[in-house]
Design a protein around this motif. Structure first.
Motif, PDB file in Angstrom:
ATOM      1  N   GLU A 138       0.880  -1.162   0.000  1.00 35.93           N
ATOM      2  CA  GLU A 138       0.000   0.000   0.000  1.00 35.93           C
ATOM      3  C   GLU A 138       0.920   1.215   0.000  1.00 35.93           C
ATOM      4  OE1 GLU A 138      -3.313   2.035   2.944  1.00 35.93           O
ATOM      5  OE2 GLU A 138      -3.224  -0.157   2.789  1.00 35.93           O
ATOM      6  N   ILE A 139       0.790   2.075  -1.026  1.00 34.71           N
ATOM      7  CA  ILE A 139       1.733   3.170  -1.188  1.00 34.71           C
ATOM      8  C   ILE A 139       1.013   4.510  -1.243  1.00 34.71           C
ATOM      9  CG2 ILE A 139       3.316   1.687  -2.469  1.00 34.71           C
ATOM     10  CD1 ILE A 139       2.470   3.184  -5.014  1.00 34.71           C
ATOM     11  N   HIS A 140       1.791   5.552  -0.997  1.00 32.37           N
ATOM     12  CA  HIS A 140       1.310   6.933  -1.114  1.00 32.37           C
ATOM     13  C   HIS A 140       2.336   7.689  -1.949  1.00 32.37           C
ATOM     14  CE1 HIS A 140      -1.216  10.281   0.417  1.00 32.37           C
ATOM     15  NE2 HIS A 140      -0.132  11.000   0.184  1.00 32.37           N
ATOM     16  N   ILE A 141       1.858   8.440  -2.952  1.00 31.71           N
ATOM     17  CA  ILE A 141       2.744   9.202  -3.838  1.00 31.71           C
ATOM     18  C   ILE A 141       2.700  10.673  -3.468  1.00 31.71           C
ATOM     19  CG2 ILE A 141       3.264   9.835  -6.223  1.00 31.71           C
ATOM     20  CD1 ILE A 141       1.906   7.285  -7.130  1.00 31.71           C
ATOM     21  N   ASP A 142       3.855  11.287  -3.285  1.00 31.55           N
ATOM     22  CA  ASP A 142       3.968  12.724  -3.041  1.00 31.55           C
ATOM     23  C   ASP A 142       4.805  13.352  -4.147  1.00 31.55           C
ATOM     24  OD1 ASP A 142       2.519  12.739  -0.668  1.00 31.55           O
ATOM     25  OD2 ASP A 142       4.285  12.274   0.543  1.00 31.55           O
ATOM     26  N   HIS A 143       4.454  14.562  -4.561  1.00 32.36           N
ATOM     27  CA  HIS A 143       5.281  15.305  -5.509  1.00 32.36           C
ATOM     28  C   HIS A 143       6.338  16.099  -4.767  1.00 32.36           C
ATOM     29  CE1 HIS A 143       1.813  15.317  -8.682  1.00 32.36           C
ATOM     30  NE2 HIS A 143       2.413  14.150  -8.566  1.00 32.36           N
ATOM     31  N   LEU A 144       7.515  16.149  -5.339  1.00 37.05           N
ATOM     32  CA  LEU A 144       8.617  16.915  -4.770  1.00 37.05           C
ATOM     33  C   LEU A 144       8.832  18.181  -5.582  1.00 37.05           C
ATOM     34  CD1 LEU A 144      11.145  13.977  -4.259  1.00 37.05           C
ATOM     35  CD2 LEU A 144       9.601  14.944  -2.558  1.00 37.05           C
ATOM     36  N   GLU A 145       9.644  19.059  -5.050  1.00 39.04           N
ATOM     37  CA  GLU A 145      10.006  20.266  -5.782  1.00 39.04           C
ATOM     38  C   GLU A 145      10.699  19.888  -7.089  1.00 39.04           C
ATOM     39  OE1 GLU A 145      12.919  24.166  -5.124  1.00 39.04           O
ATOM     40  OE2 GLU A 145      12.372  22.888  -3.426  1.00 39.04           O
ATOM     41  N   ALA A 146      10.404  20.654  -8.141  1.00 37.90           N
ATOM     42  CA  ALA A 146      10.958  20.356  -9.465  1.00 37.90           C
ATOM     43  C   ALA A 146      12.472  20.259  -9.412  1.00 37.90           C
ATOM     44  CB  ALA A 146      10.540  21.438 -10.464  1.00 37.90           C
ATOM     45  N   GLY A 147      12.999  19.150  -9.968  1.00 33.25           N
ATOM     46  CA  GLY A 147      14.440  18.939  -9.993  1.00 33.25           C
ATOM     47  C   GLY A 147      14.970  18.108  -8.841  1.00 33.25           C
ATOM     48  N   MET A 148      14.089  17.583  -7.981  1.00 30.88           N
ATOM     49  CA  MET A 148      14.538  16.829  -6.803  1.00 30.88           C
ATOM     50  C   MET A 148      14.770  15.346  -7.093  1.00 30.88           C
ATOM     51  SD  MET A 148      14.927  18.802  -4.161  1.00 30.88           S
ATOM     52  CE  MET A 148      14.777  17.708  -2.739  1.00 30.88           C
ATOM     53  N   GLY A 149      14.204  14.835  -8.195  1.00 33.13           N
ATOM     54  CA  GLY A 149      14.418  13.426  -8.514  1.00 33.13           C
ATOM     55  C   GLY A 149      13.419  12.518  -7.826  1.00 33.13           C
ATOM     56  N   TYR A 150      13.839  11.283  -7.527  1.00 36.91           N
ATOM     57  CA  TYR A 150      12.957  10.277  -6.933  1.00 36.91           C
ATOM     58  C   TYR A 150      13.444   9.902  -5.539  1.00 36.91           C
ATOM     59  CZ  TYR A 150      12.107   9.830 -11.927  1.00 36.91           C
ATOM     60  OH  TYR A 150      11.844  10.097 -13.237  1.00 36.91           O
ATOM     61  N   GLN A 151      12.497   9.794  -4.630  1.00 34.62           N
ATOM     62  CA  GLN A 151      12.837   9.402  -3.262  1.00 34.62           C
ATOM     63  C   GLN A 151      11.943   8.258  -2.816  1.00 34.62           C
ATOM     64  OE1 GLN A 151      12.825  12.746  -0.556  1.00 34.62           O
ATOM     65  NE2 GLN A 151      14.086  14.015  -1.911  1.00 34.62           N
TER      66      GLN A 151
ATOM     67  N   ASP B 157       9.146  14.551 -10.485  1.00 37.54           N
ATOM     68  CA  ASP B 157       9.887  14.354  -9.234  1.00 37.54           C
ATOM     69  C   ASP B 157       8.923  13.905  -8.121  1.00 37.54           C
ATOM     70  OD1 ASP B 157      12.582  16.000 -10.034  1.00 37.54           O
ATOM     71  OD2 ASP B 157      10.781  16.916 -10.854  1.00 37.54           O
ATOM     72  N   SER B 158       9.158  12.718  -7.587  1.00 35.39           N
ATOM     73  CA  SER B 158       8.169  12.109  -6.690  1.00 35.39           C
ATOM     74  C   SER B 158       8.826  11.341  -5.555  1.00 35.39           C
ATOM     75  CB  SER B 158       7.267  11.145  -7.477  1.00 35.39           C
ATOM     76  OG  SER B 158       6.600  11.792  -8.531  1.00 35.39           O
ATOM     77  N   LYS B 159       8.067  11.217  -4.493  1.00 34.30           N
ATOM     78  CA  LYS B 159       8.460  10.344  -3.382  1.00 34.30           C
ATOM     79  C   LYS B 159       7.399   9.254  -3.242  1.00 34.30           C
ATOM     80  CE  LYS B 159       9.926  11.783   0.722  1.00 34.30           C
ATOM     81  NZ  LYS B 159       9.924  12.357   2.103  1.00 34.30           N
ATOM     82  N   ILE B 160       7.852   8.027  -3.149  1.00 36.25           N
ATOM     83  CA  ILE B 160       6.975   6.898  -2.877  1.00 36.25           C
ATOM     84  C   ILE B 160       7.111   6.520  -1.409  1.00 36.25           C
ATOM     85  CG2 ILE B 160       6.510   4.464  -3.352  1.00 36.25           C
ATOM     86  CD1 ILE B 160       5.672   6.249  -5.600  1.00 36.25           C
TER      87      ILE B 160
END
Length: 359
Positions: free
Chosen positions: A143-156, A210-213
Motif C-alpha cells: 500500500e503506497i502513497h505518492i507525493d510530488h517533490l520540488e521540481a528537480g529533486m528526482g525520486y525518493q 519528481d516524486s516520493k513513494i
C-alpha cells in the motif's frame, strides 16, 4: 537450500539491487534531448553505439533514450536515439564530441523530455501479486502513497511501514534467519523498484515528475524461503499499485531571465505568448523575466543563445511541470537506455528473431 547457499545468494542479490539502483538515470535537472534518426544499416548502428559508449565514458552527465513504436504483437520499431543533457550549452559539447566520432548531431533537432504525473496524491494505492506453483506459493502486497517533490529533486523512497513482521512462511515457520534475510531483501527490492518504476513511466514510458513513494504497508508470504520471490513480489505488487493512479503527460515550464535590445523585444511576437512577463529595466537594453512552456520556447532557443547582436544574456531553469495542451502529438513511446551493452544485445536478438520466418 542450506544456510551457506542461502546467505551467498542473498549477498549476491543485495549487491545486484545496489548496482541496479546506481544505473538508474539522473534526470533531476534534465528537460531536453538531441535526437538522431535511428540508423537502418547495422554497421552504422554499431558505430553509433560504440560512439555513445565513448561519450558516456567521457561525460557521465549524458543520458541516452529512444523513441519507438510497438505493434500489437510486441515488435519494436525504433525511430530516434535521444541524447539527454543538462542544458543548451551541454548539448553543444555533446555535438562537438560526437562530431569527432564522425556522428553528426544538429542543435535544431531538440526534443522535450516530458514527464508523467498523477493527481492521485490524497489516496493510498494498493497492489498485490500472487504466484501459485506445485512447489511454492507467493502472496505479496503493498500500500503506497505518492507525493510530488520540488521540481528537480528526482525520486525518493520512504518506508512508513512500522511493523517489521511482514515476512511469513506457511512451512518452516522457525526459519528465523530466512525471515531476517527475506525482510532485508524485500525492503531493498521495494526501494529499487519504486525508483525504477517512476523512471520508466506508465503512459508512454516517460519518467514521472519528481516524486516520493511512501510504503505505508507491505507484506510477503510464501511456503518457504525463495530469494527471487521477494524481488518479483516487490516489483509486481508495486507496479500494480502505481498503475491504479491516473497518470497524465506533463511538460516543463521554464523560468527565463534575459537581457536584450529594446527594439528586439518590442518587435518579437514570441514574448506575447509567455507568462509572468516582467520588464526589470526599461532602457536601451531590457532586462526581462518570464515563464514559458518548453514547447513554446524550444523553437527559439538557438536564437536566444546565439543571437549576440540583440540578445546580450539568456538563462533559463526548470520552474515546474504543467499538463501538455495537445496530447494528440504524443504517439511515440519513450524508453531510457541504462545499459548500452545490454541494449546492443537486445537489438541483435531482435534482428535474429525478425530473420526467422514464422511457422
Amino acid at each position: 537450500m542450506n544456510e551457506n547457499a542461502k546467505k551467498y545468494n542473498f549477498d549476491n542479490l543485495m549487491l545486484h539491487l545496489k548496482n541496479r539502483i546506481n544505473l538508474l538515470p539522473n534526470l533531476e535537472s534534465k528537460h531536453m534531448g538531441l535526437t538522431l534518426p535511428f540508423p537502418q544499416e547495422k554497421a552504422l548502428l554499431n558505430m553509433i553505439i560504440e560512439s555513445i559508449k565513448r561519450l558516456i565514458e567521457h561525460d557521465e552527465d549524458v543520458c541516452i533514450a529512444v523513441h519507438f513504436n510497438q505493434s500489437d504483437d510486441g515488435a519494436i520499431q525504433y525511430n530516434k536515439i535521444i541524447f539527454i543533457g543538462n542544458d543548451y550549452l551541454h548539448f553543444k559539447r555533446i555535438i562537438d564530441f560526437m562530431k569527432r566520432q564522425d556522428i553528426k548531431l544538429d542543435i535544431k533537432d531538440t526534443c522535450i523530455l516530458y514527464r508523467e504525473c498523477t493527481a492521485d496524491l490524497n489516496i493510498n494505492l494498493k497492489g498485490n501479486h500472487s504466484r501459485i506453483t506445485s512447489l511454492n506459493d507467493l502472496f505479496a502486497g503493498v500500500e503506497i502513497h505518492i507525493d510530488h517533490l520540488e521540481a528537480g529533486m528526482g525520486y525518493q523512497y520512504e518506508s512508513k511501514q512500522v511493523k517489521e513482521d511482514i515476512i511469513h512462511y506457511c512451512c518452516h515457520k522457525d526459519d528465523e534467519e530466512g525471515k531476517e534475510l527475506g525482510y532485508q531483501l524485500f525492503v531493498k527490492s521495494l526501494d529499487y523498484f519504486s525508483k525504477k518504476l517512476l523512471a520508466e513511466g506508465f503512459v508512454l514510458g516517460y519518467p514521472a515528475v519528481d516524486s516520493k513513494i511512501k510504503i505505508m504497508k507491505a507484506s510477503c508470504s510464501m511456503c518457504f524461503y525463495r530469494d527471487y520471490y521477494y524481488i518479483s513480489g516487490a516489483h509486481i505488487s508495486l507496479r500494480t499499485a502505481m498503475r491504479e493512479a491516473d497518470w497524465q503527460i506533463y511538460e516543463p515550464l521554464m523560468q527565463a531571465h534575459m537581457t536584450c535590445n529594446k527594439l528586439y523585444f518590442e518587435g518579437n511576437s514570441f514574448f506575447s505568448g509567455v507568462e509572468n512577463l516582467y520588464i526589470l529595466k526599461d532602457e536601451d537594453d531590457c532586462k526581462l523575466s518570464f515563464k514559458s512552456r518548453l514547447s513554446t520556447i524550444i523553437g527559439v532557443l538557438e536564437e536566444m543563445y546565439d543571437h549576440k547582436q540583440d540578445v546580450l544574456g539568456f538563462h533559463m531553469n526548470l520552474d515546474s511541470y504543467v499538463p501538455v495542451e495537445d496530447v494528440t502529438q504524443l504517439k511515440e513511446k519513450f524508453k531510457m537506455i541504462n545499459n548500452i551493452d545490454k541494449w546492443k544485445d537486445e537489438l541483435e536478438e531482435q534482428e535474429m528473431n525478425s530473420a526467422i520466418p514464422p511457422v
